[in-house]
Design an enzyme around this catalytic site. Sequence first.
Site, PDB file in Angstrom:
ATOM      1  N   ASP A  60       2.480   5.466  -6.736  1.00  0.00           N
ATOM      2  CA  ASP A  60       3.762   5.411  -6.015  1.00  0.00           C
ATOM      3  C   ASP A  60       4.974   5.361  -6.926  1.00  0.00           C
ATOM      4  OD1 ASP A  60       1.907   3.376  -3.863  1.00  0.00           O
ATOM      5  OD2 ASP A  60       2.684   5.364  -3.367  1.00  0.00           O
ATOM      6  N   HIS A  84       0.870  -1.201   0.000  1.00  0.00           N
ATOM      7  CA  HIS A  84       0.000   0.000   0.000  1.00  0.00           C
ATOM      8  C   HIS A  84       0.896   1.238   0.000  1.00  0.00           C
ATOM      9  CE1 HIS A  84      -3.500   2.385   0.580  1.00  0.00           C
ATOM     10  NE2 HIS A  84      -3.832   2.101   1.820  1.00  0.00           N
ATOM     11  N   HIS A 125      -2.440  -2.587  -9.377  1.00  0.00           N
ATOM     12  CA  HIS A 125      -3.405  -1.914  -8.507  1.00  0.00           C
ATOM     13  C   HIS A 125      -4.627  -2.798  -8.350  1.00  0.00           C
ATOM     14  CE1 HIS A 125      -5.989   1.240  -6.858  1.00  0.00           C
ATOM     15  NE2 HIS A 125      -4.846   1.872  -6.589  1.00  0.00           N
TER      16      HIS A 125
HETATM   17  C1  SDX Z   1      -1.549   2.055  -3.374  1.00  0.00           C
HETATM   18  O1  SDX Z   1      -6.281   0.665  -3.162  1.00  0.00           O
HETATM   19  C2  SDX Z   1      -5.778   1.799  -3.420  1.00  0.00           C
HETATM   20  O2  SDX Z   1      -6.445   2.662  -3.963  1.00  0.00           O
HETATM   21  C3  SDX Z   1      -4.346   1.983  -3.006  1.00  0.00           C
HETATM   22  C4  SDX Z   1      -3.724   3.306  -3.440  1.00  0.00           C
HETATM   23  C5  SDX Z   1      -4.342   4.472  -2.721  1.00  0.00           C
HETATM   24  O3  SDX Z   1      -4.264   5.592  -3.247  1.00  0.00           O
HETATM   25  O4  SDX Z   1      -4.816   4.280  -1.593  1.00  0.00           O
HETATM   26  O5  SDX Z   1      -3.893   3.479  -4.822  1.00  0.00           O
HETATM   27  C6  SDX Z   1      -2.237   3.355  -3.114  1.00  0.00           C
HETATM   28  O6  SDX Z   1      -1.424   1.277  -2.473  1.00  0.00           O
HETATM   29  C7  SDX Z   1      -1.035   1.748  -4.766  1.00  0.00           C
HETATM   30  C8  SDX Z   1      -0.414   0.308  -4.878  1.00  0.00           C
HETATM   31  C9  SDX Z   1       1.002   0.373  -4.334  1.00  0.00           C
HETATM   32  N1  SDX Z   1       1.561  -1.014  -4.263  1.00  0.00           N
HETATM   33  C10 SDX Z   1       2.566  -1.382  -5.076  1.00  0.00           C
HETATM   34  O7  SDX Z   1       2.995  -0.720  -6.005  1.00  0.00           O
HETATM   35  C11 SDX Z   1       3.159  -2.745  -4.733  1.00  0.00           C
HETATM   36  C12 SDX Z   1       3.310  -3.579  -6.021  1.00  0.00           C
HETATM   37  N2  SDX Z   1       1.993  -3.882  -6.494  1.00  0.00           N
HETATM   38  C13 SDX Z   1       1.442  -5.188  -6.136  1.00  0.00           C
HETATM   39  O8  SDX Z   1       1.801  -5.613  -4.858  1.00  0.00           O
HETATM   40  C14 SDX Z   1      -0.046  -5.311  -6.467  1.00  0.00           C
HETATM   41  O9  SDX Z   1      -0.241  -4.843  -7.735  1.00  0.00           O
HETATM   42  C15 SDX Z   1      -1.057  -4.685  -5.561  1.00  0.00           C
HETATM   43  C16 SDX Z   1      -0.853  -5.065  -4.142  1.00  0.00           C
HETATM   44  C17 SDX Z   1      -1.021  -3.199  -5.693  1.00  0.00           C
HETATM   45  C18 SDX Z   1      -2.423  -5.197  -6.004  1.00  0.00           C
HETATM   46  O10 SDX Z   1      -2.480  -6.525  -5.637  1.00  0.00           O
HETATM   47  P1  SDX Z   1      -3.413  -7.555  -6.423  1.00  0.00           P
HETATM   48  O11 SDX Z   1      -4.710  -6.910  -6.731  1.00  0.00           O
HETATM   49  O12 SDX Z   1      -3.422  -8.868  -5.709  1.00  0.00           O
HETATM   50  O13 SDX Z   1      -2.592  -7.734  -7.729  1.00  0.00           O
HETATM   51  P2  SDX Z   1      -3.114  -7.472  -9.159  1.00  0.00           P
HETATM   52  O14 SDX Z   1      -4.548  -7.844  -9.299  1.00  0.00           O
HETATM   53  O15 SDX Z   1      -2.700  -6.082  -9.510  1.00  0.00           O
HETATM   54  O16 SDX Z   1      -2.223  -8.566  -9.902  1.00  0.00           O
HETATM   55  C19 SDX Z   1      -2.691  -9.330 -10.951  1.00  0.00           C
HETATM   56  C20 SDX Z   1      -1.532 -10.256 -11.282  1.00  0.00           C
HETATM   57  C21 SDX Z   1      -1.144 -11.208 -10.157  1.00  0.00           C
HETATM   58  O17 SDX Z   1      -0.642 -12.336 -10.817  1.00  0.00           O
HETATM   59  P3  SDX Z   1      -1.578 -13.672 -10.876  1.00  0.00           P
HETATM   60  O18 SDX Z   1      -1.829 -14.074  -9.445  1.00  0.00           O
HETATM   61  O19 SDX Z   1      -2.838 -13.256 -11.600  1.00  0.00           O
HETATM   62  O20 SDX Z   1      -0.733 -14.665 -11.639  1.00  0.00           O
HETATM   63  O21 SDX Z   1      -0.331  -9.509 -11.544  1.00  0.00           O
HETATM   64  C22 SDX Z   1       0.677  -9.865 -10.594  1.00  0.00           C
HETATM   65  C23 SDX Z   1       0.012 -10.579  -9.454  1.00  0.00           C
HETATM   66  O22 SDX Z   1       0.908 -11.548  -8.911  1.00  0.00           O
HETATM   67  N3  SDX Z   1       1.269  -8.621 -10.121  1.00  0.00           N
HETATM   68  C24 SDX Z   1       2.534  -8.251 -10.296  1.00  0.00           C
HETATM   69  C25 SDX Z   1       2.631  -6.967  -9.733  1.00  0.00           C
HETATM   70  N4  SDX Z   1       1.444  -6.613  -9.235  1.00  0.00           N
HETATM   71  C26 SDX Z   1       0.614  -7.640  -9.464  1.00  0.00           C
HETATM   72  N5  SDX Z   1       3.589  -8.872 -10.872  1.00  0.00           N
HETATM   73  C27 SDX Z   1       4.756  -8.176 -10.866  1.00  0.00           C
HETATM   74  N6  SDX Z   1       4.932  -6.936 -10.345  1.00  0.00           N
HETATM   75  C28 SDX Z   1       3.869  -6.305  -9.773  1.00  0.00           C
HETATM   76  N7  SDX Z   1       4.011  -5.077  -9.267  1.00  0.00           N
END
Ligand code: SDX
Length: 392
Positions: A327, A229, A270
């Site tokens: 971010d 997050h 996201h």
């Molecule tokens: C914020 O909710 C909000 O609005 C949050 C926020 C706010 O203003 O409050 O926008 C702020 O928290 C932004 C997010 C910051 N986090 C990161 O940048 C950390 C890296 N991102 C990931 O951890 C992830 O994308 C999340 C946690 C943000 C979202 O998690 P999800 O929903 O479980 O992941 P997804 O649906 O985006 O992923 C789909 C697929 C998955 O693979 P499969 O299980 O389908 O095989 O993509 C993969 C994930 O493993 N994946 C990534 C990835 N993010 C998701 N692979 C590589 N690198 C990444 N960054």
Amino acid sequence: GNGYFTYDPGFVSTAACESKITYIDGNAGILLHGGYPIEQLAEQSDYLETCYLLLYGKLPNSTEKETFVNKVRMHTMVNDQMSTFFKGFRRDAHPMAIMCGVVGALSAFYHDSLDIADEKHREISAIRLIAKMPTLAAMTYKYTIGQPFMYPQNHLSYSENFLHMMFGNPCEPSNVNPVLAKAMDTIFLLHADHEQNASTSTVRLAGSTGANPFACISAGIAALWGPSHGGANEAVLNMLEEIGDESNVDACVARAKDKNDPFRLMGFGHRVYKNFDPRAKVMKQVADEVLGELGIDDPLLKVAKRLEQIALEDPYFVEKKLYPNVDFYSGIILKAIGIPTSMFTVIFALGRTPGWIAHWSEMHASASRIGRPRQLYTGPEQRDFVKLEDRD
Ligand code: SDX
């Protein structure tokens, strides 16, 4: 009603996530506060005006704006006893650990005089939090570098005041670069609210029990800290520094695609956006502008742009709809402003405070009930107790 401090009979909260404050379309990459696109607010509004919009549901006219700005100014100081809390922390404590503590400690100064059911009490709590977060954030930074706390200077604008408290010292006159103050203000604005994200949901759930707003915001700060997050902005800078230069970007992308490697591209992906996060686009522009105006040639900006370009062309990321989020570029700007990486998530918490407290206020303005997320039970069927001697 005219905002979230008065009960609006037409607004019946049927679920924790029902809200009038912010709208996101994840597929189209749209973010609206009170109906206004984030791009227009970032371009034409300012942070305190956006705080007003989030709290009252409309843009202030000039009288309303002046009154609100002055109210915030009158609450920028914290009770002097607050400075005692810092002394218990190690100087190298993570700034978010300190912020969880000192923001929660604000409860000790206000909770017994606070009637949450009273719209005026909700309003003054919101103003106190918006006013005091910069003071506490700057005190946190000063504590970790062993410099004296700086008092707010109320003739300065909100963001100038914050940079003064962060980087000023008692031996020098206040001297804040207006380019940096404007960039700081835009960063706060871009973080102001984001609908039902994890930390806002935490604040609403805590608030639904009747807990005081200062304790609820402290809970939101704790939830924001996680690297999935708000902690991602700190993780992005660490990732970019680990990559070092553009020649290492391909290897980094390969790791992010490797299912056996827990490494993720920080700043990408996201829960809601399956398109560009509109805030990331603005951040990228601000990064170019600020570094250009300051004449800074940060190799990490080149690494970030190369990483974004590859990731946006790579089938893995395209198929999973992974785009840069809020971010991804923010840390480049914060670094140019002079803010250390360890303070990045504190900046996010400061910026998000009006969103958190607007959702808290909105919830209390409606006939909301205590939050009680349902569960899907997957444990064992009912069974009889087994005595110790009878267990295998
Ligand atoms: C914020 O909710 C909000 O609005 C949050 C926020 C706010 O203003 O409050 O926008 C702020 O928290 C932004 C997010 C910051 N986090 C990161 O940048 C950390 C890296 N991102 C990931 O951890 C992830 O994308 C999340 C946690 C943000 C979202 O998690 P999800 O929903 O479980 O992941 P997804 O649906 O985006 O992923 C789909 C697929 C998955 O693979 P499969 O299980 O389908 O095989 O993509 C993969 C994930 O493993 N994946 C990534 C990835 N993010 C998701 N692979 C590589 N690198 C990444 N960054």
